[in-house]
Write an enzyme that holds these catalytic residues in place. Sequence first.
Site, short mmCIF file in Angstrom:
data_model
loop_
_atom_site.label_atom_id
_atom_site.label_comp_id
_atom_site.label_asym_id
_atom_site.label_seq_id
_atom_site.Cartn_x
_atom_site.Cartn_y
_atom_site.Cartn_z
N HIS A 28 7.62 22.47 16.82
CA HIS A 28 7.83 21.02 16.96
C HIS A 28 8.32 20.57 18.33
O HIS A 28 8.35 19.38 18.62
CB HIS A 28 8.77 20.53 15.85
CG HIS A 28 8.19 20.73 14.49
ND1 HIS A 28 7.10 20.03 14.04
CD2 HIS A 28 8.52 21.59 13.49
CE1 HIS A 28 6.80 20.42 12.81
NE2 HIS A 28 7.63 21.38 12.45
N CYS B 116 9.81 24.71 5.33
CA CYS B 116 9.50 25.20 6.68
C CYS B 116 10.07 26.60 6.89
O CYS B 116 9.39 27.48 7.40
CB CYS B 116 10.07 24.26 7.74
SG CYS B 116 8.87 23.07 8.34
N ASP C 36 0.82 -1.22 0.00
CA ASP C 36 0.00 0.00 0.00
C ASP C 36 0.85 1.26 0.00
O ASP C 36 0.34 2.36 -0.23
CB ASP C 36 -0.89 0.04 1.26
CG ASP C 36 -1.85 -1.12 1.32
OD1 ASP C 36 -2.31 -1.54 0.24
OD2 ASP C 36 -2.14 -1.61 2.43
#
Lengths: 278, 162
Positions: free
Chosen positions: A198, A239, A71
């Site tokens: 983060h 970012c 997958d």
Amino acid sequence: MKKLAIITVTVFLSIKAASADPDNDSLIINDDIQLVTETAAPIHLENLDTIYSGWRFRTDETQALQVDDFDNPAMVFVDKAIDLFNTIDGIEGKACVSCHESVAQFRGLSAIMPKVIDGELVVLESFINDHRDQVMGAEPWKWSGEKMQSMVALIGLQSRGMPVNVKIDGEARPYWEQGKEMYYTRFGQLQLSCANCHEDNYGKMIRADHLSQGHANGFPTYRLKQAKLISRHNRFRGCIRDTRAETFAEGSDEFKALELYLASRSIGLTVETPAVRQ
Amino acid sequence: MQTPKINLITFFFVSAIIGVATATFADIHPGDIIYNDGAVKQSLSGKAGDIESGAEIMNKGAGNCIACHQVTALSHLPFHGEIGPSLDGTADRWSEAELRGIVANAKIWFPETIMPAFYKTTGFIRLGDAYTGKAHEGNVEPLLTAQQIEDVVAFLMTLKEE
């Protein structure tokens, strides 16, 4: 700093239900390879107690794509890299396989990269291009191009399930320090550091995005949004750009140092390459 | 020949001064704001804020306040963030001057806050040209204009619970 972070987290938890935390799923790939998606933070990571793989912050649908290689959309590129590994390129008439019998011999390499070699911080992309240039006499691959990132993914896959274990002392120290300083620098007009999102706010929603701890142990990552393999440096660039800052170049010394520092924050998590993210 | 020339210069100079004085109130430049413990008393544009425009800025452009804050009055809009506190009842907790100061530059009050300064033009590291990733050149515009700050403050002043 750590105390403050703990207080902040405690206050946050008491106000807000745990809906925003990483989920409790565990990641076993192909019913076989158990990955570490949660572990005690390495000692040098003073502001976090526990580190979590980015996989734990994704939706069930996105998570499912990484559970079985059939997958996983990144595997198409891994297959392409196997072909590239066997394909002669450059004026020396060599392929990777001419010197490296099997890609399996690179098992463990991605877990210890970036690494200082001959006094220089080397990341996998520069390692590959050096070999193309010096051994094969072939043109360098573009840093974030499909061929390069497919090869980085193939080599990374050989270490999947092994704990990240980069060296940060000795010769690596100054690079690590440089990367750490970047991590805490508030860039751009929005004045945001990596840590602001983060480290201080992982687990929370920023508009429609669920903030992770920003580990890079699954890169190159297949990003559904872009429908291709995304390199670490490409993600860094995005970012920093999104802080409304002048970003750094892919392959720059700055991003290599940041890559080392980020890897050191993931010590104890396992290599997940190639991961699948939103 | 000398005299008329000086007169002409003086004439332009004086007209310029009169022009500034009589023109509609000019925006206070980000560098000229006087923060009083983080609060700013005077309207930055000299005009009242527009509540409806403020509500729009909460949701888009360089404002996008609900990316980090929850606002029940805007619950028809999707995806309110969780980074900052809920703004419900904010007008009960803060004065207009305090809200203006926080929106203009929250770092005066909260030095470590993640919240960007929306009316500030200096002191950035590697300032870029909006979201291009390239270096910024020329004059720096604040994230929001003086009037947009006033509009947001006007909207925030409607958020009362008591």
